[in-house]
Write a protein that holds these residues in place. Structure first.
Motif, PDB file in Angstrom:
ATOM      1  N   UNK A  59      51.131   9.619 -54.666  1.00 13.11           N
ATOM      2  CA  UNK A  59      50.484   9.339 -55.954  1.00 13.11           C
ATOM      3  C   UNK A  59      49.242  10.227 -56.051  1.00 13.11           C
ATOM      4  N   UNK A  60      48.654  10.267 -57.253  1.00 12.37           N
ATOM      5  CA  UNK A  60      47.448  11.076 -57.452  1.00 12.37           C
ATOM      6  C   UNK A  60      46.343  10.646 -56.491  1.00 12.37           C
ATOM      7  N   UNK A  61      46.230   9.326 -56.292  1.00 12.16           N
ATOM      8  CA  UNK A  61      45.176   8.825 -55.391  1.00 12.16           C
ATOM      9  C   UNK A  61      45.460   9.251 -53.950  1.00 12.16           C
ATOM     10  N   UNK A  62      46.735   9.160 -53.575  1.00 14.67           N
ATOM     11  CA  UNK A  62      47.091   9.523 -52.204  1.00 14.67           C
ATOM     12  C   UNK A  62      46.830  11.008 -51.946  1.00 14.67           C
ATOM     13  N   UNK A  63      47.123  11.842 -52.954  1.00 15.00           N
ATOM     14  CA  UNK A  63      46.840  13.271 -52.803  1.00 15.00           C
ATOM     15  C   UNK A  63      45.332  13.483 -52.675  1.00 15.00           C
ATOM     16  N   UNK A  65      43.128  11.450 -51.482  1.00 13.93           N
ATOM     17  CA  UNK A  65      42.710  11.026 -50.139  1.00 13.93           C
ATOM     18  C   UNK A  65      43.132  12.066 -49.097  1.00 13.93           C
ATOM     19  N   UNK A  66      44.327  12.638 -49.293  1.00 18.63           N
ATOM     20  CA  UNK A  66      44.816  13.662 -48.351  1.00 18.63           C
ATOM     21  C   UNK A  66      43.915  14.893 -48.402  1.00 18.63           C
ATOM     22  N   UNK A  67      43.507  15.281 -49.610  1.00 22.20           N
ATOM     23  CA  UNK A  67      42.629  16.451 -49.758  1.00 22.20           C
ATOM     24  C   UNK A  67      41.309  16.223 -49.030  1.00 22.20           C
ATOM     25  N   UNK A  68      40.792  14.987 -49.152  1.00 24.85           N
ATOM     26  CA  UNK A  68      39.519  14.687 -48.483  1.00 24.85           C
ATOM     27  C   UNK A  68      39.672  14.725 -46.959  1.00 24.85           C
ATOM     28  N   UNK A  69      40.801  14.248 -46.492  1.00 22.50           N
ATOM     29  CA  UNK A  69      41.040  14.304 -45.042  1.00 22.50           C
ATOM     30  C   UNK A  69      41.122  15.755 -44.577  1.00 22.50           C
ATOM     31  N   UNK A  70      41.776  16.590 -45.382  1.00 23.88           N
ATOM     32  CA  UNK A  70      41.886  18.012 -45.028  1.00 23.88           C
ATOM     33  C   UNK A  70      40.493  18.630 -44.921  1.00 23.88           C
ATOM     34  N   UNK A  71      39.639  18.278 -45.870  1.00 24.25           N
ATOM     35  CA  UNK A  71      38.275  18.827 -45.855  1.00 24.25           C
ATOM     36  C   UNK A  71      37.515  18.348 -44.624  1.00 24.25           C
ATOM     37  N   UNK A  72      37.668  17.064 -44.303  1.00 23.31           N
ATOM     38  CA  UNK A  72      36.982  16.533 -43.113  1.00 23.31           C
ATOM     39  C   UNK A  72      37.498  17.200 -41.844  1.00 23.31           C
ATOM     40  N   UNK A  73      38.795  17.406 -41.814  1.00 24.41           N
ATOM     41  CA  UNK A  73      39.409  18.022 -40.636  1.00 24.41           C
ATOM     42  C   UNK A  73      38.888  19.455 -40.443  1.00 24.41           C
ATOM     43  N   UNK A  74      38.810  20.195 -41.544  1.00 19.46           N
ATOM     44  CA  UNK A  74      38.321  21.577 -41.464  1.00 19.46           C
ATOM     45  C   UNK A  74      36.892  21.605 -40.970  1.00 19.46           C
ATOM     46  N   UNK A  75      36.104  20.658 -41.467  1.00 25.24           N
ATOM     47  CA  UNK A  75      34.700  20.548 -41.046  1.00 25.24           C
ATOM     48  C   UNK A  75      34.633  20.279 -39.543  1.00 25.24           C
ATOM     49  N   UNK A  76      35.490  19.370 -39.092  1.00 26.83           N
ATOM     50  CA  UNK A  76      35.466  18.999 -37.675  1.00 26.83           C
ATOM     51  C   UNK A  76      35.930  20.157 -36.794  1.00 26.83           C
ATOM     52  N   UNK A  77      36.964  20.869 -37.255  1.00 30.43           N
ATOM     53  CA  UNK A  77      37.543  21.897 -36.408  1.00 30.43           C
ATOM     54  C   UNK A  77      36.793  23.212 -36.470  1.00 30.43           C
ATOM     55  N   UNK A  78      36.375  23.592 -37.684  1.00 31.52           N
ATOM     56  CA  UNK A  78      35.778  24.918 -37.838  1.00 31.52           C
ATOM     57  C   UNK A  78      34.293  24.861 -38.199  1.00 31.52           C
ATOM     58  N   UNK A  79      33.802  23.637 -38.472  1.00 32.09           N
ATOM     59  CA  UNK A  79      32.404  23.517 -38.854  1.00 32.09           C
ATOM     60  C   UNK A  79      32.103  24.131 -40.218  1.00 32.09           C
ATOM     61  N   UNK A  80      33.093  24.174 -41.095  1.00 33.65           N
ATOM     62  CA  UNK A  80      32.892  24.763 -42.419  1.00 33.65           C
ATOM     63  C   UNK A  80      33.269  23.738 -43.486  1.00 33.65           C
ATOM     64  N   UNK A  81      32.457  23.665 -44.516  1.00 37.54           N
ATOM     65  CA  UNK A  81      32.778  22.755 -45.608  1.00 37.54           C
ATOM     66  C   UNK A  81      33.680  23.481 -46.599  1.00 37.54           C
ATOM     67  N   UNK A  82      34.937  23.089 -46.639  1.00 36.79           N
ATOM     68  CA  UNK A  82      35.859  23.763 -47.565  1.00 36.79           C
ATOM     69  C   UNK A  82      36.106  22.880 -48.785  1.00 36.79           C
TER      70      UNK A  82
END
Lengths: 309, 409
Positions: A59-63, A65-82
């Motif tokens: 659903x739109x909400x699930x997408x 939430x997924x986008x936010x997780x992707x951003x958090x993951x990138x921050x955690x792994x690469x230290x960059x805010x995408x």
């Protein structure tokens, strides 16, 4: 790993105390085990990632939430805010590409622009575009040089053939996938849901253009070179163990921009546009030039043409 | 509940036996553990620890997978004479053959799982909660036919043995329909596995209508080879009766299948080489090397030599009837087909790449170790199944007199 970004992008569904608690656990485990595949994220995110549905059934909400997780993951792994977006296809648009091979001089500026634009793994040397060097008058791909490194290009007596995903209209890779993790979008771009792919690599065996690449390890991207403008189906940092491919710079083209390879080409060999727009440059080329497609006999209907002056 | 007692008794039987038996189980168990340990490396580092690349994206795992599906399918060569032609001598050992099919399918599935980049996402295949791309994807077909074949080969022997356990004759009309299904299913698993490769015009080496028939023919040579050896081991180690007529029958089937298989190889070689075009690049690489690369050349000629020698032995009747010579031919055929249908089939499909690049592949120690673990696991599964099957068939395990008799191997 940064804690601040998590609070910045939180979903708001859970109360702050509980989220902090869960994050605490997640941080502890991640630091202790340091799992490269999961990027050292919180327990809550790992759980949500595991049970994430495929793109086309979210659903739109699930997408969101997924986008936010992707951003958090990138921050955690690469230290960059995408910024990971989900720009939808424009109605009445099907993309096509044409390359003027008499103009291409083999500079490979398209290749390098693509690597940067699409956050391709630097250590793994994945490149969506291959420029093949062939003897003048020879079109047998088996005679092509993939790794030409002369002092200067073009080399006398050689011609150059850039190859990338042809965005076939009848893509054999899509048929091959056992879990429907790859499909053709309404604007004709063949995409991969990196969070749904199981990594069987059958699509790689099925592709006649060698356009699909696998993340044999976690792609390494220098933080300062990270392109922060990303798309769920495109250039967001990829997890390990999944297949990826050229997506016509979906994060740019869906906003009306040119793909990075076209923008980077110093010779003007590359022409990209909307096949459904009769006034587009690509339609002019198709109507007025002697165009051909690679391995057309295989019946995959590439939306990628070659022509010469 | 008799069913539960039956399962309980069978499992208990699996773990009873003389010291040598336990040493055997332990040795296999250790190899399995070693494989799991090496696999954990692959889990933590990614498939980068294998020799595979974007150029050669399938390797040793998928090679073994293709070969093992053939071994699984070959169980049908016991099923048909046993149930259709009602041969008593074959009926005595058919359950051992089905146990081998179960073990082979288990190994085949494990090899596919070992090859996955994201085994944690296997549930994405489950219809309903995942997306199962059936009937379009050939890989979805393969998952389907292998799972059903696995269940069929568990269910039929289970029913037959359970009836024996209760001291009853298995009801023919109850199990026969499933036997018929299992027969066709055996052909289907290997055909679908061949189609998985031949469905790709992108890979001219695989894209031939002959691949399906070739797979079946080579399976019906390598499968009986393994069954012949196994049955002799069973005969030597246990008091279970294995009739020589069964081995003679299998040897004859194997001879014919190997003749057909080699004929197919010849047909392929002629078509590709008489007027050699771009289509022949991969087979040229396999047999003669290409652009200075030829890592498979020695292997394929070795395989061809093994298969030809085996065929000569098998075709000379006095030689074939000598147990030693037959066994030599069996080992040769098994290894020959393993090379030909394993690495010899999978790797050249990727060399050269569709863009004409030549890039070679060799398995790493991780791949070899994981493969050893999977093979050991399969042999372990077969050992345990065969142990229980033989005990029930000999009447050592039954409803009436559970655990009374003294154990004799």
């Amino acid at each position: 790993m940064s804690n601040e970004s998590n609070s910045g992008n939180g979903g708001g569904k859970f109360d702050q105390a509980r989220r902090n608690f869960l994050r605490g656990i997640g941080l502890g485990t991640a630091a202790a085990v340091a799992q490269p595949a999961w990027g050292g994220q919180t327990f809550q995110d790992t759980f949500a990632d595991f049970f994430q549905k495929d793109y086309r059934r979210m659903s739109a909400e699930e997408i969101e939430a997924a986008l936010e997780r992707i951003e958090r993951k990138a921050e955690a792994r690469y230290g960059v805010e995408i910024d990971c977006q989900n720009t939808l296809p424009q109605p009445g648009v099907v993309y096509g590409y044409a390359i003027n091979i008499s103009r291409c001089k083999g500079y490979r500026d398209c290749v390098h622009a693509c690597v940067k634009e699409n956050n391709l793994g630097r250590d793994s040397q994945v490149q969506y575009i291959r420029v093949l060097q062939l003897d003048q008058g020879d079109f047998n791909l088996e005679h092509s040089d993939h790794y030409y490194e002369p002092e200067t290009v073009p080399v006398e007596g050689k011609h150059y053939l850039p190859v990338q995903c042809m965005q076939c209209d009848d893509p054999p890779c899509v048929k091959a996938c056992p879990v429907e993790a790859t499909w053709m979008e309404p604007d004709g771009i063949v995409v991969v849901d990196y969070d749904w792919c199981i990594g069987c690599r059958y699509c790689m065996a099925a592709c006649p253009y060698w356009a699909r690449h696998f993340n044999w390890t976690v792609p390494e991207i220098p933080a300062e070179e990270m392109n922060t403008n990303t798309h769920y189906l495109g250039n967001r940092p990829r997890p390990r163990g999944v297949v990826e491919k050229c997506h016509f710079c979906i994060h740019r083209t869906r906003k009306g921009q040119q793909p990075a390879c076209m923008e980077a080409c110093p010779t003007g060999s590359r022409i990209f546009g909307n096949l459904l727009d009769p006034d587009s440059e690509i339609r002019y080329v198709l109507a007025n030039k002697q165009v051909f497609r690679l391995k057309e006999d295989l019946g995959t209907e590439p939306k990628f043409w070659y022509f010469s002056d | 509940m008799t069913v539960i007692r039956f399962i309980f008794d069978s499992v208990r039987e699996m773990f009873r036996g003389p010291r040598e038996y336990f040493i055997w189980l332990l040795a296999l168990g250790l190899i399995v553990l070693f494989g799991i340990w090496r696999y954990s490396e692959q889990i933590t580092e990614g498939l980068v620890v294998t020799g595979m690349s974007d150029q050669v994206s399938w390797g040793f795992y998928i090679s073994n997978f293709a070969f093992l599906v053939g071994i699984a399918a070959a169980a049908v060569l016991l099923v048909i004479p046993a149930y259709i032609f009602d041969r008593k001598d074959v009926k005595d050992v058919v359950l051992v053959g089905e146990g081998m099919a179960v073990a082979a399918v288990t190994m085949a599935i494990l090899f596919v799982i070992a090859d996955l980049g994201r085994p944690d996402r296997l549930w994405h295949m489950l219809p309903g909660i995942g997306r199962f791309h059936w009937p379009v994807s050939l890989l979805a077909w393969d998952v389907l036919v292998l799972s059903v074949y696995f269940l069929l080969n568990l269910a039929i022997p289970f029913y037959v043995l359970y009836s024996r356990y209760r001291g009853r004759e298995p009801k023919f009309r109850l199990y026969f329909p499933f036997v018929v299904i299992a027969m066709f299913w055996a052909i289907s698993i290997h055909t679908v596995t061949a189609f998985l490769f031949s469905a790709n015009p992108a890979r001219p080496f695989w894209h031939t209508a002959l691949l399906g028939p070739r797979f079946i023919a080579s399976a019906f040579a390598s499968g009986p080879a393994l069954i012949i050896i196994t049955l002799q081991i069973v005969r030597k180690l246990t008091s279970y009766h294995v009739s020589q007529t069964v081995i003679d029958l299998l040897a004859l089937i194997m001879t014919t299948a190997l003749q057909i298989s080699l004929f197919f190889v010849g047909a392929e070689l002629f078509t590709d080489f008489y007027n050699e075009g771009a289509h022949a690049a991969s087979i040229h690489y396999l047999f003669f090397g290409l652009g200075g690369f030829s890592s498979l050349k020695a292997w394929i000629w070795f395989a061809l030599a093994l298969n030809l020698t085996a065929l000569v032995i098998l075709m000379i009747h006095p030689l074939r009837r000598k147990t030693v010579m037959l066994n030599i031919a069996c080992v040769m055929t098994f290894i020959g087909i393993w090379i030909e249908k394993g690495m010899g089939l999978v790797i050249p499909g990727f060399v050269p790449t569709p863009l004409g690049e030549i890039f070679e592949y060799a398995p790493t120690s991780v791949e070899l170790s994981v493969a050893a673990g999977i093979w050991a696991f399969g042999i372990l599964v077969f050992t345990l199944l065969a142990k229980a099957v033989i005990a029930v068939e000999q009447g050592k395990l039954s409803h009436q007199s559970p655990q009374k008799q003294r154990y004799t191997l």
